[in-house]
Scaffold this motif. Structure first.
Motif, PDB file in Angstrom:
ATOM      1  N   ASP A 114       0.849  -1.187   0.000  1.00  0.00           N
ATOM      2  CA  ASP A 114       0.000   0.000   0.000  1.00  0.00           C
ATOM      3  C   ASP A 114       0.887   1.240   0.000  1.00  0.00           C
ATOM      4  O   ASP A 114       2.110   1.154   0.088  1.00  0.00           O
ATOM      5  N   ALA A 115       0.248   2.391  -0.095  1.00  0.00           N
ATOM      6  CA  ALA A 115       0.996   3.643  -0.178  1.00  0.00           C
ATOM      7  C   ALA A 115       1.846   3.886   1.059  1.00  0.00           C
ATOM      8  O   ALA A 115       2.866   4.586   1.003  1.00  0.00           O
ATOM      9  N   GLY A 116       1.468   3.302   2.176  1.00  0.00           N
ATOM     10  CA  GLY A 116       2.205   3.497   3.408  1.00  0.00           C
ATOM     11  C   GLY A 116       3.626   2.989   3.360  1.00  0.00           C
ATOM     12  O   GLY A 116       4.486   3.467   4.119  1.00  0.00           O
ATOM     13  N   ASP A 117       3.906   2.021   2.487  1.00  0.00           N
ATOM     14  CA  ASP A 117       5.266   1.485   2.397  1.00  0.00           C
ATOM     15  C   ASP A 117       6.254   2.541   1.919  1.00  0.00           C
ATOM     16  O   ASP A 117       7.417   2.533   2.324  1.00  0.00           O
ATOM     17  N   PHE A 118       5.821   3.437   1.054  1.00  0.00           N
ATOM     18  CA  PHE A 118       6.723   4.486   0.573  1.00  0.00           C
ATOM     19  C   PHE A 118       7.115   5.414   1.727  1.00  0.00           C
ATOM     20  O   PHE A 118       8.274   5.801   1.864  1.00  0.00           O
ATOM     21  N   GLU A 119       6.141   5.746   2.571  1.00  0.00           N
ATOM     22  CA  GLU A 119       6.412   6.588   3.731  1.00  0.00           C
ATOM     23  C   GLU A 119       7.292   5.853   4.737  1.00  0.00           C
ATOM     24  O   GLU A 119       8.210   6.445   5.319  1.00  0.00           O
ATOM     25  N   LYS A 120       7.020   4.550   4.925  1.00  0.00           N
ATOM     26  CA  LYS A 120       7.828   3.751   5.857  1.00  0.00           C
ATOM     27  C   LYS A 120       9.273   3.674   5.396  1.00  0.00           C
ATOM     28  O   LYS A 120      10.200   3.737   6.208  1.00  0.00           O
ATOM     29  N   CYS A 121       9.475   3.524   4.102  1.00  0.00           N
ATOM     30  CA  CYS A 121      10.840   3.466   3.563  1.00  0.00           C
ATOM     31  C   CYS A 121      11.586   4.760   3.851  1.00  0.00           C
ATOM     32  O   CYS A 121      12.735   4.742   4.312  1.00  0.00           O
ATOM     33  N   ALA A 122      10.943   5.887   3.576  1.00  0.00           N
ATOM     34  CA  ALA A 122      11.581   7.182   3.812  1.00  0.00           C
ATOM     35  C   ALA A 122      11.893   7.368   5.293  1.00  0.00           C
ATOM     36  O   ALA A 122      13.005   7.773   5.666  1.00  0.00           O
ATOM     37  N   GLU A 123      10.929   7.063   6.150  1.00  0.00           N
ATOM     38  CA  GLU A 123      11.116   7.220   7.587  1.00  0.00           C
ATOM     39  C   GLU A 123      12.252   6.339   8.100  1.00  0.00           C
ATOM     40  O   GLU A 123      13.087   6.768   8.898  1.00  0.00           O
ATOM     41  N   THR A 124      12.277   5.093   7.622  1.00  0.00           N
ATOM     42  CA  THR A 124      13.314   4.153   8.058  1.00  0.00           C
ATOM     43  C   THR A 124      14.695   4.612   7.618  1.00  0.00           C
ATOM     44  O   THR A 124      15.661   4.572   8.397  1.00  0.00           O
ATOM     45  N   ILE A 125      14.810   5.061   6.379  1.00  0.00           N
ATOM     46  CA  ILE A 125      16.111   5.479   5.861  1.00  0.00           C
ATOM     47  C   ILE A 125      16.610   6.731   6.579  1.00  0.00           C
ATOM     48  O   ILE A 125      17.802   6.848   6.893  1.00  0.00           O
ATOM     49  N   VAL A 126      15.727   7.670   6.856  1.00  0.00           N
ATOM     50  CA  VAL A 126      16.127   8.868   7.604  1.00  0.00           C
ATOM     51  C   VAL A 126      16.676   8.477   8.968  1.00  0.00           C
ATOM     52  O   VAL A 126      17.709   9.002   9.423  1.00  0.00           O
ATOM     53  N   LYS A 127      16.028   7.536   9.644  1.00  0.00           N
ATOM     54  CA  LYS A 127      16.489   7.090  10.962  1.00  0.00           C
ATOM     55  C   LYS A 127      17.823   6.353  10.863  1.00  0.00           C
ATOM     56  O   LYS A 127      18.707   6.544  11.706  1.00  0.00           O
ATOM     57  N   ILE A 128      17.972   5.515   9.833  1.00  0.00           N
ATOM     58  CA  ILE A 128      19.223   4.779   9.660  1.00  0.00           C
ATOM     59  C   ILE A 128      20.381   5.747   9.420  1.00  0.00           C
ATOM     60  O   ILE A 128      21.474   5.575   9.964  1.00  0.00           O
ATOM     61  N   ARG A 129      20.146   6.767   8.633  1.00  0.00           N
ATOM     62  CA  ARG A 129      21.210   7.727   8.328  1.00  0.00           C
ATOM     63  C   ARG A 129      21.697   8.442   9.583  1.00  0.00           C
ATOM     64  O   ARG A 129      22.892   8.736   9.726  1.00  0.00           O
ATOM     65  N   LYS A 130      20.768   8.725  10.489  1.00  0.00           N
ATOM     66  CA  LYS A 130      21.161   9.383  11.737  1.00  0.00           C
ATOM     67  C   LYS A 130      21.953   8.431  12.630  1.00  0.00           C
ATOM     68  O   LYS A 130      22.905   8.830  13.292  1.00  0.00           O
ATOM     69  N   ARG A 131      21.555   7.159  12.628  1.00  0.00           N
ATOM     70  CA  ARG A 131      22.201   6.177  13.494  1.00  0.00           C
ATOM     71  C   ARG A 131      23.498   5.640  12.899  1.00  0.00           C
ATOM     72  O   ARG A 131      24.397   5.220  13.619  1.00  0.00           O
ATOM     73  N   TRP A 132      23.570   5.633  11.574  1.00  0.00           N
ATOM     74  CA  TRP A 132      24.691   4.983  10.880  1.00  0.00           C
ATOM     75  C   TRP A 132      25.135   5.848   9.696  1.00  0.00           C
ATOM     76  O   TRP A 132      24.905   5.491   8.546  1.00  0.00           O
ATOM     77  N   PRO A 133      25.769   6.979   9.947  1.00  0.00           N
ATOM     78  CA  PRO A 133      26.136   7.907   8.872  1.00  0.00           C
ATOM     79  C   PRO A 133      27.037   7.295   7.808  1.00  0.00           C
ATOM     80  O   PRO A 133      26.985   7.698   6.639  1.00  0.00           O
ATOM     81  N   ALA A 134      27.863   6.317   8.193  1.00  0.00           N
ATOM     82  CA  ALA A 134      28.807   5.720   7.241  1.00  0.00           C
ATOM     83  C   ALA A 134      28.163   4.627   6.398  1.00  0.00           C
ATOM     84  O   ALA A 134      28.751   4.161   5.419  1.00  0.00           O
TER      85      ALA A 134
END
Length: 276
Positions: free
Chosen positions: A163-183
């Motif tokens: 569903d459309a929510g997966d696109f939002e979940k992907c963005a949210e997850t990646i933003v969080k990963i970038r903060k936790r794991w910049p490298a």
């Protein structure tokens, strides 16, 4: 609703662009002796029989053409696909990752589908490098396990986009990963479907806006098999893309060199490689 279940589409054009890009990232990581970690959030079954009734139902398998196309930039992927084809099989991303990684590297897999997780556990017994497998939501796994003990590595995200929510979940997850794991490198597969153009655009913009670098560090690779105008109904996949965040040096050049040959082999309508 798209509901892109791996077992029905193994070895199709979407798998080819995903696995070609993934193999190039892994080969780039292997240029240094230091170990790295691969986290695959939506791992699927791991290995697929080419004569599986689910794969035959869609009749989308085209990976054999790539295996024999002689594209030097993706030789490691093509060689692996050819190896499995000799046994009537196709390697999903977990099998490909295991084949290409080294003894010092770590592979972590997550899968939530009941049938797929059992198939994945069985397939993993044959992998050259044994993974850690989690029966868990892929988005939760990605956030919980980053950063890994090793600073180097890649997180592969490839959901079903039910569903459309997966696109939002992907963005949210990646933003969080970038903060936790910049490298960390993040590789996101996404479908090209006409009725989700807005969601795709918003997903990309949110990820791009969270960039922590002052220069472009996102690679956006797309392969269109048909015109969007030809595929306007629900779940009508006309192509797919790979969004590679914090992409390794020279990967853009290698993908750009490989894409014209991939597109020609698959009789694709168009392709593009952009840095954001």
């Amino acid at each position: 609703m798209l509901s892109y279940i791996h077992a029905y589409h193994a070895g199709n054009h979407a798998d080819i662009i995903k696995h070609a890009a993934l193999s190039l990232v892994i080969e780039a990581l292997k240029k240094k002796d230091k170990p790295f970690t691969i986290i695959d959030t939506h791992a699927g079954s791991g290995i697929y029989r080419i004569d599986d009734e689910r794969l035959r139902k869609t009749n989308e398998f085209v990976a054999g053409a790539i295996a024999d196309a002689g594209i030097p930039e993706i030789k490691s992927y093509a060689d692996t696909a050819r190896k499995y084809a000799e046994s009537g099989e196709y390697p999903g991303s977990p099998a490909l990752e295991s084949e290409l990684m080294r003894d010092c590297d770590e592979l972590i897999l997550s899968e939530l589908h009941p049938r797929a997780i059992e198939e994945l556990r069985a397939a993993a017994e044959r992998f050259p490098h044994k993974p850690r497998i989690h029966f868990r939501d892929g988005y939760e796994t990605a956030i919980a396990l980053t950063p890994p003990k090793t600073k180097r590595g890649i997180c592969v995200i490839d959901p079903s986009y039910e569903d459309a929510g997966d696109f939002e979940k992907c963005a949210e997850t990646i933003v969080k990963i970038r903060k936790r794991w910049p490298a960390g490198i993040i590789a996101l597969w996404y479908p090209l479907v006409a009725h989700r153009i807005m969601e795709i655009s918003m997903m990309k913009e949110r990820i791009r806006a969270a960039s922590q670098k002052g220069e472009p560090d996102i690679l956006d690779v797309q392969l269109e098999m048909r015109s969007p105008a030809e595929m306007t109904g629900l779940a009508s996949l006309y192509g797919s893309g790979m969004f590679i965040v914090n992409f390794p040096y020279t990967i853009d050049e290698k993908i750009s060199a490989a894409m014209p040959k991939i597109a020609e082999t698959l009789s694709a309508r168009s392709w593009s490689v952009d840095t954001l």
